[in-house]
Design an enzyme around this catalytic site. Structure first.
Site, short mmCIF file in Angstrom:
data_model
loop_
_atom_site.label_atom_id
_atom_site.label_comp_id
_atom_site.label_asym_id
_atom_site.label_seq_id
_atom_site.Cartn_x
_atom_site.Cartn_y
_atom_site.Cartn_z
N CYS A 11 -15.53 7.58 12.38
CA CYS A 11 -14.43 7.07 11.51
C CYS A 11 -14.96 6.83 10.04
O CYS A 11 -15.95 6.18 10.07
CB CYS A 11 -13.37 5.87 11.90
SG CYS A 11 -12.12 5.40 10.67
N CYS A 336 -0.24 0.53 -7.28
CA CYS A 336 -1.29 0.72 -6.04
C CYS A 336 -2.19 2.13 -6.75
O CYS A 336 -2.94 2.46 -5.63
CB CYS A 336 -0.77 1.25 -4.81
SG CYS A 336 0.55 2.58 -4.83
#
Length: 378
Positions: A11, A336
């Site tokens: 990952c 964001c």
């Protein structure tokens, strides 16, 4: 923080994991300050986050077989559709991690066949798990069809016994073969909303309602906005892209008698916000469904303060133009995506950047949340 998934190359979501946290904050701060004009009253100290156990939501792809399901992310290597199991991801709240073994057992017991992406066969596409600060859970099974609904209902009592903290269970239908996490239709099986305690507010969170992934940093976000609103002492306020109503409700608590309108396109989020307002006894707060980006009102109706919390694409040219031309005295913009924030600020030159703060919602990544206070200069 150490992570076996990162160190073994399985990952790479936390792409900055190897960097010291102080260096991460310095890099983010420099990047954001390079994009935005300097606030007239300067930058506040950045709001930092724990590097682990901060995510209140797990969005898990489902792979493997019905006998041995995998819950995680699309694999970085291997055949198309392969899934890397991430059931021990150190970012998730402990309550989420502890729920995944019983949930994997439930997938087996209810014969929820993982969706095979290349073959376009199977049923279970994603498993979405949300936890509140008390460890209570909401679980959503994202399915291709209703084929497995009867089996889920049959085995649901066993799941509730295995996970007594489970407050909401639903099926989300995503029939399309598309790169989406969830679909439009929700089937409620147990409960309706998860109560999320944040910044002194008890917010109801229904399926399909957006809520910040980092509860601790979200609390700092709402408190800071409420402090600014208290100083502004407005009579009227709009909360656009209001989600489950956190900014609106925090503002109503901060300024007694403040008339608040929240606007949100998600019907589920509006229902969540309305219930929270009723529970809090805030009769001066109203929530409506609608697209905040295309809101149309005469300038005579403009509120004293507008709060905007748009998705990554920003508020866009139409809303920016309306705010620029309106008589609204102040805008609180929660972003964001600093790049679209910079674009939107440039489209509103009459609204001067007065204060700003960086909030690290997603440590070990380049993502940054920025809260800004804009004041009209003319």
């Amino acid at each position: 923080m150490r992570c076996d998934y990162f160190e073994t190359g399985l990952c790479r979501s936390c792409s900055w994991l190897a960097d010291p946290y102080t260096a991460q904050i310095e890099t983010k701060t420099a990047a954001v300050r390079a994009l935005l004009p300097e606030p007239s009253q300067g930058w506040l100290r950045p709001v930092t986050s724990p590097r682990e156990r901060f995510r209140n939501k797990a969005k898990l792809a489902v792979g493997g077989t019905v006998e041995e399901p995998l819950l995680g992310i699309p694999a970085l290597a291997g055949p198309p559709g392969a899934v890397t199991d991430l059931t021990a991801c150190p970012l998730h709240l402990t309550a989420i991690e502890q729920s995944l073994t019983p949930l994997r057992t439930f997938v087996c017991d209810a014969r929820l066949v993982p969706y095979d992406v290349p073959a376009r066969r199977g049923e279970l596409k994603h498993l979405l798990v949300t936890a509140n600060p008390r460890g209570e859970l909401m679980v959503r099974f994202v399915l291709r069809s209703r084929e497995a609904e009867a089996r889920i209902r049959k085995h649901l009592p066993g799941l509730l016994a295995a996970l007594p903290s489970l407050r909401v269970v639903s099926i989300n239908l995503l029939p399309e073969h598309a790169a989406l996490t969830e679909g439009a239709e929700e089937i409620y099986l147990h409960g309706e909303s998860l109560t999320m305690e944040v910044a002194g507010l008890a917010l109801h969170l229904r399926p399909q309602s957006f809520f910040q992934t980092n509860t601790g940093v979200a609390a700092a976000l709402y408190r800071q906005a409420a402090d600014w609103i208290r100083e502004l002492a407005p009579r009227t306020l709009w909360d656009l892209y209001c989600g489950v109503g956190a900014f609106a409700l925090a503002a109503a608590r901060a300024v007694p008698g403040l008339a608040v309108l929240g606007v949100e396109i998600s019907r589920e989020a509006v229902a969540s916000a309305q219930r929270s307002a009723a529970d809090l006894g805030l009769g001066n707060v109203r929530f409506e469904g609608g697209d905040a980006a295309t809101i149309e009102n005469d300038d005579a109706d403009a509120p004293d303060v507008v709060v905007v919390n748009p998705p990554r694409r920003g508020i866009g040219p139409d809303l920016a133009a309306w705010l620029e031309a309106s008589s609204t005295g102040a805008v609180i913009y929660s972003s964001c995506n600093p790049q679209t924030l910079a674009r939107d600020l440039a489209a509103m030159p009459s609204l001067r950047l007065e204060r700003a703060v960086l909030l690290d919602m997603f440590p070990s990544t380049p993502h940054a949340e920025v809260l800004t206070l804009l004041r009209r200069t003319d």
